[in-house]
Design an enzyme around this catalytic site. Structure first.
Site, PDB file in Angstrom:
ATOM      1  N   TYR A  19      47.887  10.863  74.916  1.00  0.00           N
ATOM      2  CA  TYR A  19      48.263   9.943  73.827  1.00  0.00           C
ATOM      3  C   TYR A  19      48.176   8.493  74.310  1.00  0.00           C
ATOM      4  O   TYR A  19      47.539   7.642  73.691  1.00  0.00           O
ATOM      5  CB  TYR A  19      49.685  10.258  73.339  1.00  0.00           C
ATOM      6  CG  TYR A  19      50.255   9.175  72.449  1.00  0.00           C
ATOM      7  CD1 TYR A  19      49.753   8.970  71.169  1.00  0.00           C
ATOM      8  CD2 TYR A  19      51.279   8.335  72.903  1.00  0.00           C
ATOM      9  CE1 TYR A  19      50.260   7.957  70.360  1.00  0.00           C
ATOM     10  CE2 TYR A  19      51.795   7.331  72.096  1.00  0.00           C
ATOM     11  CZ  TYR A  19      51.281   7.144  70.830  1.00  0.00           C
ATOM     12  OH  TYR A  19      51.769   6.135  70.035  1.00  0.00           O
ATOM     13  N   LYS A  66      45.530   5.091  73.321  1.00  0.00           N
ATOM     14  CA  LYS A  66      45.920   3.725  72.939  1.00  0.00           C
ATOM     15  C   LYS A  66      45.279   2.720  73.888  1.00  0.00           C
ATOM     16  O   LYS A  66      44.777   1.670  73.464  1.00  0.00           O
ATOM     17  CB  LYS A  66      47.447   3.577  72.977  1.00  0.00           C
ATOM     18  CG  LYS A  66      48.186   4.410  71.946  1.00  0.00           C
ATOM     19  CD  LYS A  66      47.917   3.935  70.540  1.00  0.00           C
ATOM     20  CE  LYS A  66      48.668   4.730  69.500  1.00  0.00           C
ATOM     21  NZ  LYS A  66      48.270   4.398  68.121  1.00  0.00           N
ATOM     22  N   SER A 104      51.031   0.812  71.982  1.00  0.00           N
ATOM     23  CA  SER A 104      52.297   1.409  72.413  1.00  0.00           C
ATOM     24  C   SER A 104      52.611   0.987  73.837  1.00  0.00           C
ATOM     25  O   SER A 104      51.701   0.742  74.644  1.00  0.00           O
ATOM     26  CB  SER A 104      52.141   2.925  72.334  1.00  0.00           C
ATOM     27  OG  SER A 104      53.174   3.554  73.027  1.00  0.00           O
TER      28      SER A 104
HETATM   29  N1  LIG Z   1      57.012   5.734  66.204  1.00  0.00           N
HETATM   30  C1  LIG Z   1      56.874   5.363  67.463  1.00  0.00           C
HETATM   31  O1  LIG Z   1      57.783   5.539  68.279  1.00  0.00           O
HETATM   32  C2  LIG Z   1      55.598   4.688  67.927  1.00  0.00           C
HETATM   33  C3  LIG Z   1      55.602   4.037  69.170  1.00  0.00           C
HETATM   34  C4  LIG Z   1      54.431   3.412  69.592  1.00  0.00           C
HETATM   35  C5  LIG Z   1      53.289   3.456  68.803  1.00  0.00           C
HETATM   36  N2  LIG Z   1      53.310   4.111  67.608  1.00  0.00           N
HETATM   37  C6  LIG Z   1      52.079   4.165  66.803  1.00  0.00           C
HETATM   38  O2  LIG Z   1      52.335   3.616  65.525  1.00  0.00           O
HETATM   39  C7  LIG Z   1      51.538   4.274  64.547  1.00  0.00           C
HETATM   40  C8  LIG Z   1      52.431   4.733  63.415  1.00  0.00           C
HETATM   41  O3  LIG Z   1      53.433   5.580  63.947  1.00  0.00           O
HETATM   42  P1  LIG Z   1      54.563   6.228  63.039  1.00  0.00           P
HETATM   43  O4  LIG Z   1      55.749   6.414  63.899  1.00  0.00           O
HETATM   44  O5  LIG Z   1      54.677   5.503  61.762  1.00  0.00           O
HETATM   45  O6  LIG Z   1      53.928   7.658  62.820  1.00  0.00           O
HETATM   46  P2  LIG Z   1      53.696   8.473  61.461  1.00  0.00           P
HETATM   47  O7  LIG Z   1      53.177   9.812  61.864  1.00  0.00           O
HETATM   48  O8  LIG Z   1      54.896   8.415  60.611  1.00  0.00           O
HETATM   49  O9  LIG Z   1      52.532   7.628  60.780  1.00  0.00           O
HETATM   50  C9  LIG Z   1      51.165   7.832  61.061  1.00  0.00           C
HETATM   51  C10 LIG Z   1      50.445   7.960  59.750  1.00  0.00           C
HETATM   52  O10 LIG Z   1      49.053   8.175  59.992  1.00  0.00           O
HETATM   53  C11 LIG Z   1      48.604   9.180  59.108  1.00  0.00           C
HETATM   54  N3  LIG Z   1      47.412   9.777  59.705  1.00  0.00           N
HETATM   55  C12 LIG Z   1      47.345  10.581  60.801  1.00  0.00           C
HETATM   56  N4  LIG Z   1      46.060  10.897  61.044  1.00  0.00           N
HETATM   57  C13 LIG Z   1      45.307  10.274  60.110  1.00  0.00           C
HETATM   58  C14 LIG Z   1      43.913  10.193  59.846  1.00  0.00           C
HETATM   59  N5  LIG Z   1      43.019  10.864  60.604  1.00  0.00           N
HETATM   60  N6  LIG Z   1      43.480   9.428  58.809  1.00  0.00           N
HETATM   61  C15 LIG Z   1      44.372   8.769  58.024  1.00  0.00           C
HETATM   62  N7  LIG Z   1      45.709   8.833  58.208  1.00  0.00           N
HETATM   63  C16 LIG Z   1      46.156   9.572  59.239  1.00  0.00           C
HETATM   64  C17 LIG Z   1      49.785  10.131  58.968  1.00  0.00           C
HETATM   65  O11 LIG Z   1      49.728  10.924  57.802  1.00  0.00           O
HETATM   66  C18 LIG Z   1      50.953   9.153  58.932  1.00  0.00           C
HETATM   67  O12 LIG Z   1      51.216   8.723  57.624  1.00  0.00           O
HETATM   68  C19 LIG Z   1      50.806   5.395  65.263  1.00  0.00           C
HETATM   69  O13 LIG Z   1      49.503   4.961  65.558  1.00  0.00           O
HETATM   70  C20 LIG Z   1      51.618   5.581  66.527  1.00  0.00           C
HETATM   71  O14 LIG Z   1      50.828   6.061  67.587  1.00  0.00           O
HETATM   72  C21 LIG Z   1      54.442   4.720  67.149  1.00  0.00           C
END
Ligand SMILES: NC(=O)c1ccc[n+]([C@@H]2O[C@H](COP(=O)([O-])OP(=O)(O)OC[C@H]3O[C@@H](n4cnc5c(N)ncnc54)[C@H](O)[C@@H]3O)[C@@H](O)[C@H]2O)c1
Length: 370
Positions: free
Chosen positions: A151, A155, A127
């Site tokens: 958070y 990362k 991120s």
């Molecule tokens: N959406 C954003 O703005 C953003 C920005 C930067 C980084 N990210 C990173 O991208 C990744 C995906 O983000 P997203 O927006 O799709 O979020 P999201 O919450 O929609 O997806 C994360 C998924 O991980 C699953 N999950 C959580 N804990 C778990 C575990 N212990 N074991 C297995 N599955 C688990 C959740 O059920 C979910 O399906 C994350 O790692 C997030 O930190 C997201």
């Protein structure tokens, strides 16, 4: 030749489900491992609706090494895209141990399981929060880390752990993708972001105001030193982000070592610019209220995207208007998220059409513009 299988942890979530679409379009077979703690298995039915291929779902925790061993053995996985994690900044301040456990310990357990299985190609969801909030923009990958919340620190720590691993063992190929602000939805309107409760992010919030589900958008600060006073971020279309994973996977599979790449557009848009774009896309007026600044919010940042182009051959192709149009289409097509029935579609059917383009399903690229 069977399609190479890619384990997608967190693959039922927002970015994960769109990444499954992009992987299938590129000829891979995703195997999703997800607890569904923040997602819905029906997102994978929507992936099937768009692509004709439903990813296998293994309902398991990324911290469960034995479940990972079984998954690698059963599915012949060749590489991993690791998105599973918790992502709410405020929650990470309130529950840091929960975040270190899932995000940091989960990545450690996964890397060990990969090593045991002899699978050493990894794309990791990092991120822009690793940079902290005092970097001049555009921010390049070499900028120092300075995360300002638990958070972001999870990362940053995972990136350091993976860098140490790649230096110790040259068989690993790793790409850490630093997303800026992923927004939008698949252009079919069948797949999009499903926030749990009031959205933390701007675009889904605006979308709910446009749909009449919320009264007005509160703009957190209009006195920043930016062109119109509101905060500026680098919004990037979720399908561009999804395609970035495919590019990173190709690179990590071919070249050992580790690389960090920003996934952004290289341009910032202010809150008011996003609101105007959304009004154009939806034909609705978005009611606004100017509120105070939120503590910890940076005035403006955007990505330097030259390295992603040089190393991955990837750049964002979709603009802010398309991000808004696709979000709005998702909002209108599925106002109740995945509770709305999956449309019955047949190969070749027109999935979506407007005056500019039509999208067919089940072509060899997942969808085609005709
Ligand atoms: N959406 C954003 O703005 C953003 C920005 C930067 C980084 N990210 C990173 O991208 C990744 C995906 O983000 P997203 O927006 O799709 O979020 P999201 O919450 O929609 O997806 C994360 C998924 O991980 C699953 N999950 C959580 N804990 C778990 C575990 N212990 N074991 C297995 N599955 C688990 C959740 O059920 C979910 O399906 C994350 O790692 C997030 O930190 C997201």
């Amino acid at each position: 030749m069977p399609a190479p299988r890619i384990l997608v942890t967190g693959g039922a979530g927002f970015i994960g489900s769109h990444t499954c679409v992009a992987l299938i379009a590129a000829g891979y077979q995703p195997v999703v491992l997800d607890t569904l703690v923040n997602s819905d298995a029906r997102s994978l039915k929507r992936v099937a609706c768009i692509t004709g291929v439903e990813p296998v779902l293994v309902r398991a925790d990324v911290r469960d090494g034995a479940a990972l061993d079984r998954t690698f053995a059963a599915h012949g996985v060749q590489a991993v895209v690791h998105l599973a994690g918790l992502k709410a900044v405020g929650e990470s301040v309130a529950d840091p141990l929960g975040y270190y456990d899932v995000n940091l310990a989960g990545s450690l357990v996964l890397a060990r399981a990969m090593d045991r299985a002899g699978v050493r190609t990894l794309v990791f969801s990092s991120s822009a929060t690793v940079y902290g909030d005092s970097q001049p923009s555009p921010i390049a990958e070499a900028a120092p880390h300075g995360p300002v919340n638990p958070y972001g620190r999870t990362k940053s720590m995972v990136e350091s752990m993976l860098a140490d691993l790649s230096h110790a063992d040259a068989r690993w190929g790793i790409a850490c993708l630093r997303y800026f602000n992923p927004v939008g939805a698949h252009e079919s309107g069948l797949l999009g972001e499903l926030p749990n409760g009031p959205p933390n992010n701007l675009m889904p919030y605006i979308s709910q105001v446009a749909a009449g589900e919320r009264e007005c958008l509160v703009v957190h600060g209009a006195d920043y030193d930016t062109a119109d006073g509101t905060g500026v971020r680098d919004y990037v279309h979720v399908m561009d982000v999804a395609e970035g994973h495919v590019a990173a996977l190709h690179r990590a599979a071919r070249r050992p070592g580790i690389l960090m790449a920003n996934l952004g557009t290289g341009h910032g848009a202010s809150v008011l610019e996003v609101v105007s774009a959304f009004e154009r896309a939806s034909g609705r007026r978005i009611a606004l209220r100017i509120g105070p600044r939120r503590p910890g919010d940076a005035p403006a940042y955007w990505a330097d995207v030259r390295s992603a182009w040089r190393t991955l051959g990837w750049r964002a192709r979709r603009d802010l208007d398309q991000m808004c149009a696709d979000s709005w289409r998702w909002q209108c097509a599925s106002p109740h998220g995945f509770d709305d029935p999956v449309p019955t579609l047949v190969p070749g059917a027109v999935l979506f059409q407007n005056k500019d383009r039509a999208i067919n399903i089940h072509s060899n690229r997942g969808h085609t513009h005709v």
